[in-house]
Design a protein around this motif. Structure first.
Motif, mmCIF file in Angstrom:
data_model
loop_
_atom_site.group_PDB
_atom_site.id
_atom_site.type_symbol
_atom_site.label_atom_id
_atom_site.label_comp_id
_atom_site.label_asym_id
_atom_site.label_seq_id
_atom_site.Cartn_x
_atom_site.Cartn_y
_atom_site.Cartn_z
ATOM 1 N N GLY A 24 0.170 -1.393 -0.099
ATOM 2 C CA GLY A 24 -0.345 -0.129 -0.097
ATOM 3 C C GLY A 24 0.966 1.417 0.431
ATOM 4 O O GLY A 24 1.712 1.167 -0.100
ATOM 5 N N VAL A 25 0.306 2.133 0.093
ATOM 6 C CA VAL A 25 0.525 4.040 -0.059
ATOM 7 C C VAL A 25 -0.256 4.529 -0.277
ATOM 8 O O VAL A 25 -1.763 5.096 0.061
ATOM 9 N N THR A 26 0.075 5.725 0.975
ATOM 10 C CA THR A 26 -0.978 7.033 1.072
ATOM 11 C C THR A 26 -0.898 8.484 0.224
ATOM 12 O O THR A 26 0.948 8.878 0.134
ATOM 13 N N VAL A 27 -1.332 8.449 -0.170
ATOM 14 C CA VAL A 27 -1.337 9.955 -0.686
ATOM 15 C C VAL A 27 -2.622 11.025 -0.536
ATOM 16 O O VAL A 27 -3.278 10.859 0.081
ATOM 17 N N ALA A 28 -2.297 12.158 -0.934
ATOM 18 C CA ALA A 28 -2.639 12.962 -0.314
ATOM 19 C C ALA A 28 -4.333 13.258 -2.296
ATOM 20 O O ALA A 28 -3.653 13.686 -3.082
ATOM 21 N N SER A 29 -5.428 13.619 -1.607
ATOM 22 C CA SER A 29 -6.178 13.794 -2.929
ATOM 23 C C SER A 29 -6.159 14.782 -2.951
ATOM 24 O O SER A 29 -6.070 16.038 -2.418
ATOM 25 N N GLY A 30 -6.148 15.432 -4.470
ATOM 26 C CA GLY A 30 -6.409 16.402 -4.519
ATOM 27 C C GLY A 30 -7.773 17.448 -4.604
ATOM 28 O O GLY A 30 -7.805 18.320 -5.195
ATOM 29 N N GLY A 31 -9.083 16.394 -4.331
ATOM 30 C CA GLY A 31 -10.280 16.883 -4.283
ATOM 31 C C GLY A 31 -10.996 16.387 -5.332
ATOM 32 O O GLY A 31 -10.170 15.551 -6.755
ATOM 33 N N GLY A 32 -12.047 17.112 -5.869
ATOM 34 C CA GLY A 32 -12.986 17.140 -7.490
ATOM 35 C C GLY A 32 -14.365 16.991 -6.903
ATOM 36 O O GLY A 32 -14.436 15.889 -5.970
ATOM 37 N N SER A 33 -14.820 17.182 -8.008
ATOM 38 C CA SER A 33 -16.551 17.234 -7.430
ATOM 39 C C SER A 33 -16.779 15.001 -7.913
ATOM 40 O O SER A 33 -17.578 15.190 -6.849
ATOM 41 N N LEU A 34 -15.917 14.561 -8.211
ATOM 42 C CA LEU A 34 -16.475 13.608 -8.417
ATOM 43 C C LEU A 34 -15.087 12.553 -7.802
ATOM 44 O O LEU A 34 -14.789 11.291 -8.273
ATOM 45 N N ASN A 35 -14.362 12.809 -7.170
ATOM 46 C CA ASN A 35 -13.610 12.378 -6.253
ATOM 47 C C ASN A 35 -13.950 11.357 -4.366
ATOM 48 O O ASN A 35 -14.467 12.876 -4.427
ATOM 49 N N ARG A 36 -13.828 10.486 -4.892
ATOM 50 C CA ARG A 36 -14.733 9.900 -3.524
ATOM 51 C C ARG A 36 -13.467 10.840 -1.790
ATOM 52 O O ARG A 36 -14.423 10.822 -0.953
ATOM 53 N N TYR A 37 -12.762 11.503 -1.223
ATOM 54 C CA TYR A 37 -12.014 12.136 -0.718
ATOM 55 C C TYR A 37 -11.675 13.611 -1.219
ATOM 56 O O TYR A 37 -11.491 14.020 -2.074
ATOM 57 N N PRO A 38 -11.943 14.574 0.095
ATOM 58 C CA PRO A 38 -12.058 16.110 -0.446
ATOM 59 C C PRO A 38 -10.697 16.266 -0.079
ATOM 60 O O PRO A 38 -10.198 15.715 -0.096
ATOM 61 N N SER A 39 -10.223 17.018 -1.203
ATOM 62 C CA SER A 39 -8.547 17.718 -0.934
ATOM 63 C C SER A 39 -7.782 17.816 0.188
ATOM 64 O O SER A 39 -8.522 18.442 1.164
ATOM 65 N N GLY A 40 -6.555 16.992 -0.003
ATOM 66 C CA GLY A 40 -6.029 17.481 1.517
ATOM 67 C C GLY A 40 -6.057 16.210 2.038
ATOM 68 O O GLY A 40 -5.231 15.985 3.207
ATOM 69 N N THR A 41 -6.953 15.178 1.307
ATOM 70 C CA THR A 41 -7.423 13.828 3.018
ATOM 71 C C THR A 41 -6.263 13.223 2.212
ATOM 72 O O THR A 41 -6.287 12.967 1.386
ATOM 73 N N PRO A 42 -5.310 12.354 3.518
ATOM 74 C CA PRO A 42 -5.090 11.240 3.505
ATOM 75 C C PRO A 42 -5.361 9.971 2.071
ATOM 76 O O PRO A 42 -6.529 10.012 3.931
ATOM 77 N N VAL A 43 -5.077 9.484 1.356
ATOM 78 C CA VAL A 43 -6.402 8.272 1.009
ATOM 79 C C VAL A 43 -4.975 7.430 1.353
ATOM 80 O O VAL A 43 -3.991 7.214 0.311
#
Length: 557
Positions: A309-328
Motif C-alpha cells: 500500500g501507499v498513502t497519497v493526498a487527494s487533490g479533490g474534485g467533484s467526482l473524487n471520493r475524498y475531499p482535497s488534502g485527505t490522506p488516502v
C-alpha cells in the motif's frame, strides 16, 4: 553500488541491454502507411420529436462514423443507451451512454460528455432513454481514416508470461503508429510523480478485431481532445484484449506524465486502460499478461513496488471520493473506483486486480527507493517580464514528504547546460511553489531529493504598447501608430471595421517597421466608419497582442 541498488537512469540502461530496443513494437512502416486523410469529428442534434416514446426513430448520421458519444450535462438526457448499424445491416447490442466525467483532469475542462462507444464504421443509430427526453441532445461522432482500419498492430502481439523477462517492457506501439500525429496535443505535457497505477476500462465494445485496436485508440484520442476538451488522450497506456500495448498520452513512456484518468490523483499516478467493457466478463489472458508485464516494468522504473500500500493526498474534485488534502490509503495497483466515484474498471476486471499484483511483481525490475519530483507550470506561456509560476511536490527516497526540502528550478541554457534560476523549499506535505521572472522561453526542470523532474517547455508572450496621435481622420487617409515591443519581434497591425451588425470584421493586416524595440505603422482607412486597430506579433514569436486603438474615419476633410 550494492546488488539491490539501482537508479532510474541505470534501470533504463539495463532495460536497453536486455531488450528495451523492443519498447516500441516496430517502425511505422511495419504497422502501416501514414494516415492518408485526417481524423474527422462532427456532430448531430437530436430533438424530442425524434423520439417515439422512450425510443428514437432510426437516425442517420451526417456521414459514416467509427465512434460516438453524447455531450452535455447529465440532466440534459438522463439514462441513455445506443445501438448502431450499417444501413440495412443488423443492429449491435444496446450499449449505455454513461456520462461519467470522472476521468477528467484535476482542473476540469470541456463540457461533460459520455464515455465514447466504438461503432467501427456505421451510419445509423437508435437511442433508448428511461423516458422521452424533454430537450434536445447533441451527438458527437469520430470518423477514422479508412486506411487506419487496415493497420495491423500485431507486431506487439500478446506477450507470453513465461517468456517475459523481469524488468523489461512489453512491446509498446508508439503514438505515430496509431495516428496520433492527426490529433496533436493542445499543449506540452506536464510531469508529476508515480506513486501508484490506476487500472481502467474504456467502456467500449468488446467485439473488435486486433487490427481495429489502433483505430479505437485514435478515435478515443480525438474524442478526449475535441469533445471532452482535454489536452490529449487521457490514459498513459492502453491495452487491448489481445495483449497489444499502445502508448497513450504524449511525453515519454518512461516519464511520469500527468494524464487525465483519475481526478484528484493524476499528478501522482500512471493510468492504463483496457479496451472494452469488463463489468460482467473478465479480461482475457493475453490482456492480463500484457498488463502484468507493463506495470511490473513501469512501477519498478519509478522505484516503487507492485504490491503493498501507499498513502497519497487527494487533490479533490467533484467526482473524487475524498475531499482535497485527505490522506488516502491505496494499493500500488488500484482500480479507478478506489479513488473516484465510478464503477470503472468494471466488477469483473476489479476482481482480477488481486491476481494481477503478484504477477506484475514477478516481472518487476530491481526496486531501489529514490526521490521523485513533480513540476507543473501555471501556464504554457508567460508574458514578458511577468513571473513564471511553477508548482510541484517532492517525495523523499523513503516515500515520505515533509517541510523544508530544498528545491532548485533550472533552465536549459543555449549550450545545453542546466542553470539554476530560482530556489524554493517544500511545505509540510512536500508541495512547493517557485516563481521566476520570465524574459525568454525555454525548457525548465526542478531538482530535489537527489533527482530531477520531467522537463516542461514554457513559451514567452511579447509585451506590446500602442499609441496614436489621431482618433479621427478623413476617410482615405492614413493613421499613424507606434509603440514598444519586448522582446524584439516583428509586428503587424490587424485592421477591423465595425459592420452594421455592431461587430468588427477583419479588413487587412499591415506590417509595421521595428527598430530598437520600437514599432511604427501607417494604416489607411479607406471607408468611413469606426475602426479597431490591434498590434500583434506572429504566433511563432509568441502571439503577443497590444491594446486595441479605436479610430473613426469620417467623410470629407
Amino acid at each position: 553500488m550494492g546488488a539491490t541498488t539501482i537508479t532510474r537512469r541505470r534501470a533504463l540502461v539495463l532495460g536497453a541491454a536486455t531488450g528495451l530496443g523492443a519498447l516500441f513494437a516496430r517502425p511505422l512502416s511495419a504497422l502501416g502507411r501514414p494516415l492518408p486523410a485526417r481524423t474527422r469529428g462532427f456532430g448531430m442534434d437530436v430533438g424530442p420529436r425524434d423520439f417515439e416514446g422512450a425510443t428514437s426513430r432510426v437516425l442517420r448520421a451526417p456521414r459514416r462514423f467509427d465512434l460516438l458519444g453524447v455531450r452535455g450535462p447529465r440532466k440534459a438526457h438522463g439514462r441513455l443507451a445506443v445501438r448502431v448499424r450499417r444501413r440495412g445491416g443488423p443492429w449491435s447490442p444496446w450499449v449505455p451512454l454513461a456520462v461519467h466525467g470522472d476521468h477528467a483532469p484535476d482542473t476540469g475542462s470541456g463540457e461533460r460528455a459520455s464515455d465514447p462507444v466504438w461503432a467501427g464504421g456505421c451510419d445509423e443509430l437508435q437511442l433508448r432513454a428511461a423516458r422521452r427526453p424533454d430537450r434536445g441532445l447533441r451527438m458527437q461522432f469520430v470518423a477514422v481514416p479508412a486506411a487506419r482500419h487496415r493497420v495491423r498492430a500485431h507486431a506487439a502481439a500478446a506477450p507470453r508470461q513465461s517468456s517475459a523477462q523481469p524488468g523489461t517492457p512489453p512491446p509498446i506501439i508508439p503514438r505515430a503508429a496509431w495516428g496520433a500525429d492527426s490529433v496533436p496535443p493542445r499543449s506540452a505535457p506536464s510531469y508529476g510523480v508515480v506513486q501508484l497505477a490506476f487500472v481502467h476500462h474504456t467502456v467500449t465494445a468488446n467485439d473488435y478485431r486486433p487490427d481495429q485496436s489502433a483505430s479505437i485508440v485514435l478515435a478515443i484520442a480525438k474524442y478526449h481532445r475535441d469533445t471532452n476538451g482535454w489536452n490529449d488522450i487521457g490514459y498513459n497506456f492502453l491495452v487491448d484484449q489481445y495483449g497489444q500495448v499502445f502508448e497513450g498520452r504524449a511525453g515519454g513512456v518512461d516519464q511520469a506524465v500527468v494524464g487525465a484518468q483519475a481526478q484528484g490523483y493524476n499528478s501522482q499516478s500512471t493510468g492504463v486502460a483496457v479496451l472494452g467493457t469488463f463489468s460482467d466478463v473478465p479480461i482475457p489472458e493475453p490482456a492480463m499478461a500484457a498488463l502484468a508485464q507493463l506495470l511490473g516494468w513501469k512501477l519498478s522504473l519509478h522505484g516503487i513496488p507492485c504490491e503493498g500500500g501507499v498513502t497519497v493526498a487527494s487533490g479533490g474534485g467533484s467526482l473524487n471520493r475524498y475531499p482535497s488534502g485527505t490522506p488516502v490509503a491505496m494499493q500500488r495497483i488500484s482500480g479507478h473506483r478506489d479513488g473516484d466515484k465510478t464503477a470503472c474498471p468494471g466488477n469483473a476486471l476489479y476482481a482480477q486486480l488481486p491476481a494481477l499484483r503478484p504477477r506484475a511483481a514477478a516481472l518487476a525490475g530491481p526496486v531501489a527507493p529514490h526521490g521523485q519530483v513533480s513540476l507543473t507550470p501555471a501556464a504554457p506561456a508567460v508574458l514578458y517580464g511577468a513571473d513564471a509560476v511553477f508548482t510541484g511536490r517532492v517525495v523523499r527516497p523513503d516515500s515520505t514528504a515533509g517541510p523544508n526540502d530544498p528545491v532548485a528550478l533550472q533552465k536549459r541554457a543555449s549550450d545545453g547546460t542546466w542553470v539554476t534560476v530560482a530556489q524554493g523549499a517544500t511545505q509540510g506535505d512536500g508541495s512547493f511553489v517557485v516563481r521566476v521572472p520570465w524574459r525568454r522561453g525555454g525548457d525548465v526542470r526542478a531538482m530535489a531529493a537527489g533527482t530531477t523532474s520531467g522537463v516542461a517547455r514554457i513559451g514567452l508572450t511579447p509585451v506590446l504598447s500602442t499609441r496614436t496621435a489621431s482618433r479621427r481622420v478623413a476617410a482615405g487617409r492614413r493613421v499613424a501608430l507606434s509603440g514598444r515591443v519586448r522582446p524584439l519581434a516583428s509586428v503587424a497591425v490587424v485592421l477591423e471595421r465595425q459592420g452594421s451588425d455592431g461587430r468588427f470584421h477583419r479588413v487587412a493586416s499591415v506590417r509595421g517597421r521595428v527598430r530598437r524595440r520600437t514599432w511604427r505603422a501607417a494604416v489607411r482607412l479607406r471607408r468611413p466608419g469606426l475602426y479597431r486597430l490591434t498590434p500583434r506579433t506572429s504566433p511563432k514569436a509568441g502571439d503577443g497582442r497590444g491594446a486595441p486603438v479605436y479610430v473613426r474615419a469620417v467623410r470629407g476633410r
